[in-house]
Design a protein around this motif. Structure first.
Motif, short mmCIF file in Angstrom:
data_model
loop_
_atom_site.label_atom_id
_atom_site.label_comp_id
_atom_site.label_asym_id
_atom_site.label_seq_id
_atom_site.Cartn_x
_atom_site.Cartn_y
_atom_site.Cartn_z
N ALA A 192 0.83 -1.21 0.00
CA ALA A 192 0.00 0.00 0.00
C ALA A 192 0.86 1.26 0.00
CB ALA A 192 -0.93 -0.01 1.21
N ALA A 193 1.99 1.21 0.74
CA ALA A 193 2.88 2.37 0.77
C ALA A 193 3.52 2.62 -0.59
CB ALA A 193 3.95 2.16 1.84
N ARG A 195 2.22 1.81 -3.51
CA ARG A 195 1.18 2.36 -4.38
C ARG A 195 1.00 3.86 -4.13
NH1 ARG A 195 -2.92 -1.64 -6.15
NH2 ARG A 195 -2.20 -3.72 -5.60
N ARG A 196 0.98 4.21 -2.86
CA ARG A 196 0.81 5.62 -2.51
C ARG A 196 1.97 6.46 -3.03
NH1 ARG A 196 0.35 8.14 3.65
NH2 ARG A 196 0.48 10.34 3.02
N GLN A 197 3.18 5.95 -2.88
CA GLN A 197 4.36 6.68 -3.35
C GLN A 197 4.31 6.89 -4.86
OE1 GLN A 197 8.07 4.85 -2.29
NE2 GLN A 197 9.31 6.38 -3.36
N ALA A 199 1.63 6.99 -6.73
CA ALA A 199 0.55 7.94 -7.02
C ALA A 199 0.99 9.37 -6.72
CB ALA A 199 -0.70 7.58 -6.23
N GLU A 200 1.72 9.56 -5.62
CA GLU A 200 2.18 10.90 -5.26
C GLU A 200 3.21 11.42 -6.26
OE1 GLU A 200 3.57 10.45 -1.29
OE2 GLU A 200 1.57 10.67 -0.38
N GLU A 201 4.09 10.53 -6.73
CA GLU A 201 5.08 10.95 -7.72
C GLU A 201 4.40 11.36 -9.02
OE1 GLU A 201 7.79 7.74 -8.15
OE2 GLU A 201 8.79 8.08 -6.21
N GLU A 203 1.37 12.50 -9.24
CA GLU A 203 0.66 13.76 -8.96
C GLU A 203 1.61 14.95 -9.06
OE1 GLU A 203 -2.21 15.63 -5.44
OE2 GLU A 203 -0.75 14.05 -4.97
N CYS A 221 2.15 4.61 -13.52
CA CYS A 221 1.81 4.23 -12.15
C CYS A 221 0.70 3.18 -12.14
CB CYS A 221 1.38 5.47 -11.36
SG CYS A 221 0.71 5.11 -9.72
N THR A 225 0.66 -0.77 -10.84
CA THR A 225 -0.35 -1.18 -9.86
C THR A 225 -1.18 -2.35 -10.38
OG1 THR A 225 -0.48 1.08 -9.02
CG2 THR A 225 -2.29 -0.39 -8.47
#
Length: 300
Positions: A192-193, A195-197, A199-201, A203, A221, A225
């Motif tokens: 999950a971390a 995936r979040r990283q 997505a933030e990159e 963004e 991304c 995923t």
């Protein structure tokens, strides 16, 4: 729970207590202060008594990592191969009572369950000697094999490192407030971390006006995923496929076939997007030896 514990230990003369409870990690906080208010003569309050609180093995994985190390049976001296789930096993024997107790009134139902639990506990106590003897025979017959295996493992470790680890482990076993040698020092990122990283990159890149996507539907991304998700689906499908045998029911086979077909279509679509970002994937697929049988989705 405090009152039950006090009553259960009224005539106990033990000096070492391994107390197992589903939420022992929270319950043990200020427990001795609460017990002192109920019964100041409780054996748990004696100065020469050692107490270790544990969480049953089945319930432990639901706890946070800190609890899994501190309250684990497998890491506690004297716990052996206990699991702390013995109180739960009584329900398995009492399940057949459901068809009878559901027709009873509240009082009769409680009395009936109490009678059966009492009988279950009585049979457990009178068979305790045979049970302990069986476990002792198993332990004594296997101890030599485990000692040799442990010695062989120690032989592969540098002496200084082994001595250092042994000291830390012994100190923790004598006093759990010391640093726990079993805690993982390196924190690995969770899925999950990651995936979040990603997505933030993505963004941040879009906010800066940089878009490296070759598809309006699938970004780099999202491609990664989706690949991670497909790996999970492949493992799940492989497990279900192994459960099939020649006498499996049609509905079981149909369910596996439908999941396989869905995953096959998903993988084909994913590979079409993969070619945009990794063109060499086309060459790699062509270089693979052609098989007579079409590979299953979990083999791709």
């Amino acid at each position: 729970m405090d009152y039950i514990t006090v009553l259960s230990l009224q005539l106990c003369l033990l000096k070492l207590f391994l107390i197992s409870y589903d939420i022992a990690c929270q319950w043990f906080i200020h427990l001795l202060e609460r017990i002192a208010q109920i019964d100041p003569s409780c054996p748990l309050l004696q100065p020469d008594v050692e107490i270790r609180f544990l969480v049953p093995k089945f319930h432990l994985p639901a706890h946070i990592p800190a609890c899994r190390n501190r309250f684990a049976f497998m890491l506690t001296p004297g716990a052996g191969l206990g699991d702390g789930e013995a109180p739960e096993r009584g329900w398995g024997e009492l399940n057949p009572l459901a068809t009878s107790t559901r027709e009873m009134g509240p009082g009769t139902r409680r009395d009936t369950l109490d009678y059966h639990f009492g009988d279950y506990n009585w049979r457990k106590i009178i068979r305790l000697g045979d049970s302990l003897l069986k476990k002792m025979i198993t332990a004594t017959s296997d101890v030599a094999e485990h000692v040799i295996a442990h010695q062989e493992l120690e032989a592969t470790i540098e002496r200084e490192q082994l001595h250092s680890w042994t000291e830390v482990m012994t100190a923790w076993e004598l006093d759990p407030t010391n640093p726990n040698p079993y805690e993982v020092a390196v924190k690995t990122p969770t899925q999950a971390a990651v995936r979040r990283q990603l997505a933030e990159e993505e963004e941040k890149a879009l906010a800066a006006g940089v878009d490296v996507s070759y598809s309006d539907e699938v970004s780099p991304c999202l491609l990664i995923t989706m690949g991670i998700d497909f790996e999970g689906e492949q493992r799940s499908l492989k497990t279900l496929t192994k459960l099939l045998w020649e006498h499996s029911q049609d509905r079981q086979i149909t369910r596996v076939k439908l999941q396989s077909n869905v995953l096959t279509r998903k993988l084909k679509e994913w590979f079409s997007h993969l070619q945009l970002y990794v063109p060499t994937s086309v060459l790699l697929q062509k270089r693979e030896p052609q098989k007579k049988e079409i590979p299953k989705p979990f083999e791709v």
